[in-house]
Design a protein around this motif. Structure first.
Motif, PDB file in Angstrom:
ATOM      1  N   THR A   6      51.236  37.849  39.890  1.00 44.48           N
ATOM      2  CA  THR A   6      50.326  38.595  39.023  1.00 44.48           C
ATOM      3  C   THR A   6      50.927  38.763  37.635  1.00 44.48           C
ATOM      4  O   THR A   6      52.097  39.130  37.494  1.00 44.48           O
ATOM      5  CB  THR A   6      50.036  39.984  39.627  1.00 44.48           C
ATOM      6  OG1 THR A   6      49.332  39.818  40.852  1.00 44.48           O
ATOM      7  CG2 THR A   6      49.198  40.819  38.686  1.00 44.48           C
ATOM      8  N   VAL A  11      46.518  41.803  33.468  1.00 42.09           N
ATOM      9  CA  VAL A  11      45.677  42.523  34.427  1.00 42.09           C
ATOM     10  C   VAL A  11      45.491  43.973  33.987  1.00 42.09           C
ATOM     11  O   VAL A  11      44.384  44.530  34.086  1.00 42.09           O
ATOM     12  CB  VAL A  11      46.294  42.460  35.845  1.00 42.09           C
ATOM     13  CG1 VAL A  11      45.548  43.389  36.801  1.00 42.09           C
ATOM     14  CG2 VAL A  11      46.250  41.034  36.369  1.00 42.09           C
ATOM     15  N   LYS A  74      40.612  42.473  44.717  1.00 41.34           N
ATOM     16  CA  LYS A  74      40.157  41.457  43.762  1.00 41.34           C
ATOM     17  C   LYS A  74      38.688  41.123  43.967  1.00 41.34           C
ATOM     18  O   LYS A  74      37.900  41.104  42.999  1.00 41.34           O
ATOM     19  CB  LYS A  74      41.021  40.201  43.903  1.00 41.34           C
ATOM     20  CG  LYS A  74      40.760  39.122  42.876  1.00 41.34           C
ATOM     21  CD  LYS A  74      41.803  38.009  43.042  1.00 41.34           C
ATOM     22  CE  LYS A  74      41.662  36.936  41.992  1.00 41.34           C
ATOM     23  NZ  LYS A  74      42.734  35.931  42.088  1.00 41.34           N
ATOM     24  N   ILE A 121      44.213  49.078  42.042  1.00 40.99           N
ATOM     25  CA  ILE A 121      45.004  47.924  41.584  1.00 40.99           C
ATOM     26  C   ILE A 121      46.243  48.399  40.825  1.00 40.99           C
ATOM     27  O   ILE A 121      47.343  47.855  40.993  1.00 40.99           O
ATOM     28  CB  ILE A 121      44.148  46.986  40.708  1.00 40.99           C
ATOM     29  CG1 ILE A 121      43.058  46.316  41.559  1.00 40.99           C
ATOM     30  CG2 ILE A 121      45.020  45.918  40.054  1.00 40.99           C
ATOM     31  CD1 ILE A 121      42.069  45.501  40.749  1.00 40.99           C
ATOM     32  N   ILE A 180      40.730  38.560  35.705  1.00 39.20           N
ATOM     33  CA  ILE A 180      41.107  39.045  37.035  1.00 39.20           C
ATOM     34  C   ILE A 180      41.240  37.881  38.012  1.00 39.20           C
ATOM     35  O   ILE A 180      42.163  37.833  38.843  1.00 39.20           O
ATOM     36  CB  ILE A 180      40.077  40.073  37.550  1.00 39.20           C
ATOM     37  CG1 ILE A 180      40.106  41.343  36.684  1.00 39.20           C
ATOM     38  CG2 ILE A 180      40.342  40.428  39.009  1.00 39.20           C
ATOM     39  CD1 ILE A 180      41.412  42.107  36.730  1.00 39.20           C
ATOM     40  N   PHE A 184      45.326  37.970  38.417  1.00 42.18           N
ATOM     41  CA  PHE A 184      45.644  38.939  39.463  1.00 42.18           C
ATOM     42  C   PHE A 184      45.794  38.203  40.787  1.00 42.18           C
ATOM     43  O   PHE A 184      44.836  37.643  41.319  1.00 42.18           O
ATOM     44  CB  PHE A 184      44.545  40.005  39.572  1.00 42.18           C
ATOM     45  CG  PHE A 184      44.782  41.018  40.666  1.00 42.18           C
ATOM     46  CD1 PHE A 184      46.035  41.588  40.873  1.00 42.18           C
ATOM     47  CD2 PHE A 184      43.741  41.410  41.500  1.00 42.18           C
ATOM     48  CE1 PHE A 184      46.263  42.508  41.874  1.00 42.18           C
ATOM     49  CE2 PHE A 184      43.951  42.337  42.516  1.00 42.18           C
ATOM     50  CZ  PHE A 184      45.213  42.891  42.693  1.00 42.18           C
ATOM     51  N   GLU A 186      46.534  38.633  44.510  1.00 40.06           N
ATOM     52  CA  GLU A 186      46.582  39.643  45.564  1.00 40.06           C
ATOM     53  C   GLU A 186      47.169  39.038  46.832  1.00 40.06           C
ATOM     54  O   GLU A 186      46.759  37.942  47.245  1.00 40.06           O
ATOM     55  CB  GLU A 186      45.172  40.175  45.841  1.00 40.06           C
ATOM     56  CG  GLU A 186      45.147  41.363  46.776  1.00 40.06           C
ATOM     57  CD  GLU A 186      43.759  41.965  46.890  1.00 40.06           C
ATOM     58  OE1 GLU A 186      43.652  43.122  47.309  1.00 40.06           O
ATOM     59  OE2 GLU A 186      42.776  41.268  46.568  1.00 40.06           O
TER      60      GLU A 186
END
Length: 492
Positions: A6, A11, A74, A121, A180, A184, A186
């Motif tokens: 990430t 983000v 996400k 987040i 995102i 990002f 996850e």
């Protein structure tokens, strides 16, 4: 090959923009509303343009929190932004007021995902010692939106058209989805349960919140309790009891009732709700004081809140530092203490108080709110297991929303009842509701006869004074509740 990680900075910026985008939608419409009414008509139902957005937003918040825990932050965050974009597009293309209201409802459904999942987040990508600072910036977006939203709305309406206060969200939302999606990362979520989604519990919770919020909305509109509002609230209580019974039996409940066996979690959310209720009184009635009692213009009435937005960030930094060395009870005590000082000042200052004093009060309130709201958010997250972090965060957001929604109605009733009683006692002085409406509007205040100006200001001051006394009682209750918690600090 190194696994993709990430990009925390990108983000974080995306989360800030998303939060501000949804926050400003609650305020930017106010300036554009006269133009919208002129274009679409429908004056009698214009309040629904504001209230339906807040209703659907609050109604969906806990549902998204559960889904974020179940299928991932996400996906839910992107779905929320996508629904928000669709709702914004429909708002911008509205041809009548009913179409606009339906579109705002869809927009609110999307916004209900953005705030709680954004906070979740942040909890995922930042350790506790840094989280408070980041949350401070993020929470300040709401204060900044309340000040600059109406100004920005006026600029867009004057230079483009009212449609663009909604359509501008579309390109911003698309950019956010890209950021995102790409930055990002996850971790893959282990599915610990294959139980179906708790549709009955979710439906009952949404219906309960809708009836509760709508009931209080009708109280605010009428200024008193009516048969209709009593019925809505009664049905909300019945559905809430049903919801509790369903959740006790559900294999994977939308809100685990075990959360409320955690005293710290319960107390910090009660404190968050009470303080947020006081905050809405500041945002609604302080500008009214500036315009009606001090006779300033609307811009100056809004700017009085600007120092609060700025010092809110500083208060969040202070809260983060204090949490490193003190337990939560002491940190919240300090935060609520600052707000109490500001609230006490608002209750005690005379009608002749200068504008500069209110700016200083705004500074003090901002510090206290920054410490308190940020600390309650971090503690609500830090007092639960990671697998229910989304639910815990969304419930904290819901608690704050409920506090504001309920208290704006209660303050409205107190304000209107005080005005009515004072007008009856001063009827021989020639004061009336019509003249009072002129007083709080800077454009018409100069039409009031000179001999009635001071009595009207005194009338408004008395009503505002009563509202802030009730706000002060809220803070005292929050202060007492804080000392009920037994802090067990959990270092992450």
């Amino acid at each position: 090959m190194k696994a993709k990680e990430t990009n925390v900075k990108i983000v974080t910026v995306a989360i800030f923009i998303a939060t501000f985008m949804t926050a400003i939608e609650g305020t930017i419409v106010s300036t554009a509303m006269p133009t919208i009414i002129g274009s679409l008509h429908g004056l009698s139902i214009m309040n629904w343009v504001f209230s339906i957005y807040l209703l659907t937003n609050a109604m969906m918040t806990p549902i998204y929190g559960k889904l974020a825990d179940k299928i991932g932050r996400k996906k839910i965050f992107i779905i929320g932004i996508l629904i928000f974009i669709i709702g914004s597009s429909m708002c911008g293309l509205s041809q009548n007021m009913l179409h606009l209201i339906v579109s705002r409802a869809i927009q609110g459904v999307g916004a209900g995902a953005i705030m709680p999942v954004a906070l979740t987040i942040i909890a995922d990508i930042y350790p506790v010692n840094k989280r408070a600072k980041v949350l401070g910036f993020n929470n300040a977006a709401w204060g900044i939106a309340s000040v600059f939203g109406p100004l920005f709305g006026g600029f867009i309406v004057d230079t483009l058209s009212w449609h663009w206060i909604f359509l501008i969200n579309v390109p911003i939302g698309i950019i956010l989805i890209f950021l995102i999606s790409h930055y990002f990362v996850e971790p893959k979520r282990e599915v610990k349960t294959k139980e179906p989604v708790d549709f009955l519990g979710s439906g009952l919770l949404m219906a309960t919140l809708m009836l509760l919020l709508y009931g209080f909305q009708t109280i605010a509109d009428s200024g008193s309790m009516s048969l209709a509002s009593s019925l809505y609230l009664f049905l909300a209580v019945v559905l809430f009891i049903w919801f509790i019974l369903v959740e006790k039996q559900a294999k994977d409940p939308v809100i685990s009732l075990q959360l409320f066996q955690n005293p710290t979690f319960v107390v910090v959310n009660i404190v968050a709700a009470l303080v947020s209720g006081f905050l809405i009184g500041i945002e609604v009635y302080m500008p009214m004081w500036m315009q009606g009692v001090l006779g300033l213009n609307a811009a100056m009435g809004g700017i009085v809140l600007a120092p609060m937005s700025i010092t809110w960030i500083g208060g969040s930094f202070l809260g983060g530092k204090l949490m490193e060395s003190l337990d939560t009870k002491k940190v919240l005590g300090i935060g609520i203490g600052f707000i109490l000082i500001g609230g006490m000042c608002l209750w005690l200052v005379p009608a002749s108080t200068s504008y500069s004093v209110f700016l200083m009060i705004s500074v003090i309130l901002g510090i206290g709110l920054g410490v308190t709201i940020t600390t309650t958010t971090v503690k609500a997250q830090n007092s639960v297991a990671h697998e229910v972090l989304g639910v815990a965060t969304s419930f904290n957001t819901l608690a704050r929303t409920l506090g504001q929604t309920l208290m704006v109605s209660i303050f409205g009733v107190i304000f209107n009842q005080t005005l009515a009683a004072e007008m009856m006692s001063r009827s021989q002085q020639g004061v009336s509701q019509e003249l009072l409406n002129k007083l709080v509007n800077p454009h018409t205040a100069n039409e009031i006869p000179a001999d009635l100006l001071e009595p009207l200001k005194g009338l408004l001051y008395t009503a505002l004074h009563t509202v802030y006394f009730c706000g002060l009682l809220l803070l005292i209750v929050a202060f007492l509740f804080n000392f009920l918690q037994k802090d067990r600090r959990k270092q992450n």
